[in-house]
Motif scaffolding. Structure first.
Motif, PDB file in Angstrom:
ATOM      1  N   UNK A  60      78.980  20.551 -15.678  1.00 23.34           N
ATOM      2  CA  UNK A  60      79.789  19.467 -16.250  1.00 23.34           C
ATOM      3  C   UNK A  60      81.011  20.028 -16.967  1.00 23.34           C
ATOM      4  N   UNK A  61      80.837  21.091 -17.719  1.00 16.63           N
ATOM      5  CA  UNK A  61      81.952  21.713 -18.441  1.00 16.63           C
ATOM      6  C   UNK A  61      82.989  22.266 -17.465  1.00 16.63           C
ATOM      7  N   UNK A  62      82.523  22.888 -16.380  1.00 19.95           N
ATOM      8  CA  UNK A  62      83.453  23.438 -15.386  1.00 19.95           C
ATOM      9  C   UNK A  62      84.286  22.321 -14.768  1.00 19.95           C
ATOM     10  N   UNK A  63      83.638  21.233 -14.381  1.00 18.33           N
ATOM     11  CA  UNK A  63      84.353  20.107 -13.787  1.00 18.33           C
ATOM     12  C   UNK A  63      85.389  19.549 -14.755  1.00 18.33           C
ATOM     13  N   UNK A  64      85.041  19.467 -16.030  1.00 19.99           N
ATOM     14  CA  UNK A  64      85.950  18.918 -17.036  1.00 19.99           C
ATOM     15  C   UNK A  64      87.189  19.791 -17.211  1.00 19.99           C
ATOM     16  N   UNK A  65      87.006  21.097 -17.231  1.00 18.69           N
ATOM     17  CA  UNK A  65      88.140  22.013 -17.375  1.00 18.69           C
ATOM     18  C   UNK A  65      89.085  21.883 -16.180  1.00 18.69           C
ATOM     19  N   UNK A  66      88.530  21.826 -14.979  1.00 21.32           N
ATOM     20  CA  UNK A  66      89.361  21.690 -13.777  1.00 21.32           C
ATOM     21  C   UNK A  66      90.169  20.398 -13.843  1.00 21.32           C
ATOM     22  N   UNK A  77      91.122  18.709 -16.549  1.00 20.27           N
ATOM     23  CA  UNK A  77      92.136  18.800 -17.592  1.00 20.27           C
ATOM     24  C   UNK A  77      93.359  19.589 -17.125  1.00 20.27           C
ATOM     25  N   UNK A  78      93.125  20.703 -16.450  1.00 21.69           N
ATOM     26  CA  UNK A  78      94.237  21.530 -15.960  1.00 21.69           C
ATOM     27  C   UNK A  78      95.045  20.766 -14.911  1.00 21.69           C
ATOM     28  N   UNK A  79      94.366  20.073 -14.010  1.00 22.76           N
ATOM     29  CA  UNK A  79      95.064  19.298 -12.978  1.00 22.76           C
ATOM     30  C   UNK A  79      95.897  18.186 -13.601  1.00 22.76           C
ATOM     31  N   UNK A  80      95.329  17.477 -14.581  1.00 20.63           N
ATOM     32  CA  UNK A  80      96.067  16.397 -15.239  1.00 20.63           C
ATOM     33  C   UNK A  80      97.292  16.929 -15.968  1.00 20.63           C
ATOM     34  N   UNK A  81      97.121  18.044 -16.662  1.00 22.33           N
ATOM     35  CA  UNK A  81      98.238  18.617 -17.416  1.00 22.33           C
ATOM     36  C   UNK A  81      99.401  18.993 -16.503  1.00 22.33           C
ATOM     37  N   UNK A  82      99.113  19.485 -15.311  1.00 20.42           N
ATOM     38  CA  UNK A  82     100.175  19.909 -14.396  1.00 20.42           C
ATOM     39  C   UNK A  82     101.045  18.745 -13.937  1.00 20.42           C
ATOM     40  N   UNK A 135      87.176  17.330  -9.351  1.00 21.75           N
ATOM     41  CA  UNK A 135      86.532  17.455 -10.663  1.00 21.75           C
ATOM     42  C   UNK A 135      85.918  16.138 -11.127  1.00 21.75           C
ATOM     43  N   UNK A 136      86.591  15.035 -10.814  1.00 23.96           N
ATOM     44  CA  UNK A 136      86.129  13.715 -11.250  1.00 23.96           C
ATOM     45  C   UNK A 136      84.734  13.404 -10.712  1.00 23.96           C
ATOM     46  N   UNK A 137      84.455  13.860  -9.476  1.00 29.50           N
ATOM     47  CA  UNK A 137      83.131  13.628  -8.905  1.00 29.50           C
ATOM     48  C   UNK A 137      82.047  14.245  -9.783  1.00 29.50           C
ATOM     49  N   UNK A 138      82.287  15.449 -10.282  1.00 22.62           N
ATOM     50  CA  UNK A 138      81.325  16.087 -11.170  1.00 22.62           C
ATOM     51  C   UNK A 138      81.254  15.425 -12.527  1.00 22.62           C
ATOM     52  N   UNK A 139      82.403  14.962 -13.025  1.00 21.68           N
ATOM     53  CA  UNK A 139      82.448  14.311 -14.339  1.00 21.68           C
ATOM     54  C   UNK A 139      81.732  12.967 -14.341  1.00 21.68           C
ATOM     55  N   UNK A 140      81.532  12.375 -13.172  1.00 27.70           N
ATOM     56  CA  UNK A 140      80.797  11.120 -13.080  1.00 27.70           C
ATOM     57  C   UNK A 140      79.310  11.355 -12.836  1.00 27.70           C
ATOM     58  N   UNK A 178      90.057  17.905 -23.307  1.00 28.52           N
ATOM     59  CA  UNK A 178      89.861  19.072 -24.162  1.00 28.52           C
ATOM     60  C   UNK A 178      88.985  18.762 -25.359  1.00 28.52           C
ATOM     61  N   UNK A 179      89.196  17.608 -25.975  1.00 27.65           N
ATOM     62  CA  UNK A 179      88.365  17.196 -27.106  1.00 27.65           C
ATOM     63  C   UNK A 179      86.918  16.964 -26.664  1.00 27.65           C
ATOM     64  N   UNK A 180      86.746  16.421 -25.463  1.00 25.83           N
ATOM     65  CA  UNK A 180      85.386  16.153 -24.984  1.00 25.83           C
ATOM     66  C   UNK A 180      84.589  17.443 -24.772  1.00 25.83           C
ATOM     67  N   UNK A 181      85.280  18.521 -24.480  1.00 30.73           N
ATOM     68  CA  UNK A 181      84.577  19.795 -24.293  1.00 30.73           C
ATOM     69  C   UNK A 181      83.970  20.297 -25.600  1.00 30.73           C
ATOM     70  N   UNK A 182      84.559  19.907 -26.734  1.00 30.03           N
ATOM     71  CA  UNK A 182      84.012  20.307 -28.028  1.00 30.03           C
ATOM     72  C   UNK A 182      82.656  19.655 -28.271  1.00 30.03           C
ATOM     73  N   UNK A 183      82.517  18.387 -27.924  1.00 27.06           N
ATOM     74  CA  UNK A 183      81.229  17.714 -28.112  1.00 27.06           C
ATOM     75  C   UNK A 183      80.220  18.161 -27.052  1.00 27.06           C
ATOM     76  N   UNK A 184      80.698  18.408 -25.832  1.00 27.37           N
ATOM     77  CA  UNK A 184      79.784  18.878 -24.787  1.00 27.37           C
ATOM     78  C   UNK A 184      79.183  20.237 -25.145  1.00 27.37           C
TER      79      UNK A 184
END
Length: 476
Positions: free
Chosen positions: A325-331, A333-338, A360-365, A457-463
């Protein structure tokens, strides 16, 4: 379990570790409804209000927010009521069926507003119709989310069940995200455009929900609680007041640290994806200058996700759900930022990072939804006396979960409306040509890129504070 399950295990409340394909297929069909309802209003409702009915951006945000706040109020009550249905009748199906039958009519009414009524009356119409639609959706969604914890006790089978649910979910997002706006091209009349879209999509959403209700037949919703056993008449289940409905959800939130961390993560991510979803139509119209671009954005987002969802399930079985889940979230975030590069070089290159975000969204769901049943079963094992009578508590958890998800998506649309209002976005009635200031264009791009990346990024802190691992779930 479904009809394919042997009679003896159902009678004793013992479930086979391996779910049947029929059970998985019927459960996954529900996401045709949940994906459609989550996608289409989030995609077009704000735009419908501001650019078809002439409602000011800030007022449009208020309309959506009020409807969603009502959802937050009733979701914990529905959660407790569905637990009560399980105790009394051995099934969560009743509320699911009511919601599935009511939603198509109410959904169509939301998009049936004559523009001639004026912005004020139109806004009130949408507020009332969408609030009722959201209520019908919650009647289905809350018990629907509660079912996986009861369909199987297996850590990996829950991942399998929710993985295929997300495959259907991503297909639904593609279907409604691309097909819904495409339906508007059946006519040049904005009123007819949205009416056809509302009727057709409402019917499809309802069909998906009706199929899923078959999973919640009598005896299919989990072990029989003491109050529902043959030794205690169903009618003897005590009546529970509204205060107790809320208290049940609040107790679940207070006592379960894994639930708090997972819910916080999911709400922040729902806010991020809700913000992007609501902004897609604006990006297509004012940045890419193409009405068809919104359909292409959804194809770029969802087509990779259809293939990625099973792959995330495979990775989760090896690395664990929380790490994957954390890996999917990081991917994501990076894609959105670009995508922030659209400020300086708008163009078709946007479809590449959107496609990466889709993977990444598939994993985040799928992963947090597979983790929620783990949280519920862990709570039942470690806090067996936490609920008086031990009548089953999945509905209490799912009610709070659905309320949190609703808050996230509602705040996504509200945040976009605030950004549009702050940057001087100009609303219009259908067919009217307007020019947008540069600040509004910047606000649209930021809401589709930088802001969602920060929220992830904030969600990764709680995860990072989520404590459960495979050994915690499989321990007996």
């Amino acid at each position: 379990m479904s009809n394919e399950a042997p009679a003896a295990p159902e009678a004793t409340g013992i479930h086979p570790a391996r779910l049947t394909r029929a059970t998985i297929a019927r459960y996954a069909a529900g996401s045709l409804g949940t994906g459609g309802f989550a996608t289409l209003p989030g995609l077009v409702l704000t735009y419908y209000l501001t650019d078809s009915l002439g409602v000011a951006a800030l007022a449009a945000g208020a309309v959506i927010t009020v409807a969603k706040v009502w959802d937050v109020v009733i979701d914990p009550v529905i959660g407790a009521l569905t637990d009560r249905d399980l105790a009394r009748h051995g099934s969560r199906r009743r509320l699911m069926l009511i919601g599935a039958l009511a939603l198509p009519v109410l959904f169509a009414l939301t998009f049936a507003v004559p523009p001639s009524l004026g912005p004020v009356v139109a806004g009130i119409w949408v507020l009332l119709a969408f609030t009722l639609t959201a209520t019908a959706f919650s009647l289905f969604q809350v018990p629907y989310i509660a079912l996986p914890a009861e369909l199987t006790p297996s850590y990996d089978e829950r991942t399998r069940l929710l993985t295929w649910r997300v495959v259907v979910l991503t297909f639904a997002i593609l279907l409604f995200g691309a097909g819904g706006p495409a339906l508007r091209r059946v006519s040049d009349d904005p009123f007819v455009q949205y009416l056809v879209m509302g009727v057709v999509c409402g019917v499809v959403i309802g069909i998906g929900m009706l199929v899923a209700t078959a999973v919640a037949r009598r005896g299919a919703a989990g072990p029989t609680p003491p109050e529902a056993s043959t030794d205690v008449p169903a009618a003897s289940a005590p009546a529970v007041g509204i205060r107790e409905h809320y208290a049940s959800g609040i107790r679940a939130l207070r006592r379960s640290r894994p639930f708090r961390m997972l819910l916080s993560t999911f709400v922040l991510q729902a806010l991020a994806t809700g913000l992007m979803l609501a902004g897609a139509q604006y990006v297509a119209t004012w940045v890419l200058h193409s009405q068809a671009a919104v359909e292409l954005l959804f194809i770029a987002l969802i087509a990779p996700a259809l293939l990625a969802a099973p792959a995330w399930g495979v990775v989760a079985r090896r690395l664990g759900k929380e790490r994957t889940f954390a890996i999917a979230s990081v991917v994501f975030a990076v894609a959105a930022l670009s995508i922030l590069g659209m400020l300086w070089a708008p163009g078709d290159w946007i479809y590449v990072p959107v496609a990466i975000a889709g993977i990444a969204y598939a994993g985040m769901q799928s992963l947090p939804m597979a983790m929620l049943p783990d949280v519920i079963s862990h709570d039942e094992r470690t806090e067996p006396d936490a609920v008086e009578g031990n009548t089953g508590r999945a509905g209490s958890f799912s009610g709070v979960w659905t309320a949190g998800e609703t808050v996230g998506f509602a705040l996504g649309a509200t945040t976009l409306a605030l950004i549009l209002a702050a940057t001087g976005y100009v609303s219009s009635v259908g067919g009217q040509m307007v020019e947008q200031p540069d600040a509004a264009i910047t606000g649209i791009v930021v809401s589709f890129s930088l802001a969602p990346a920060v929220l992830i990024g904030l969600s990764l802190l709680t995860l990072a504070r989520y404590p459960l691992r495979r050994a915690d779930i499989e321990r007996r």
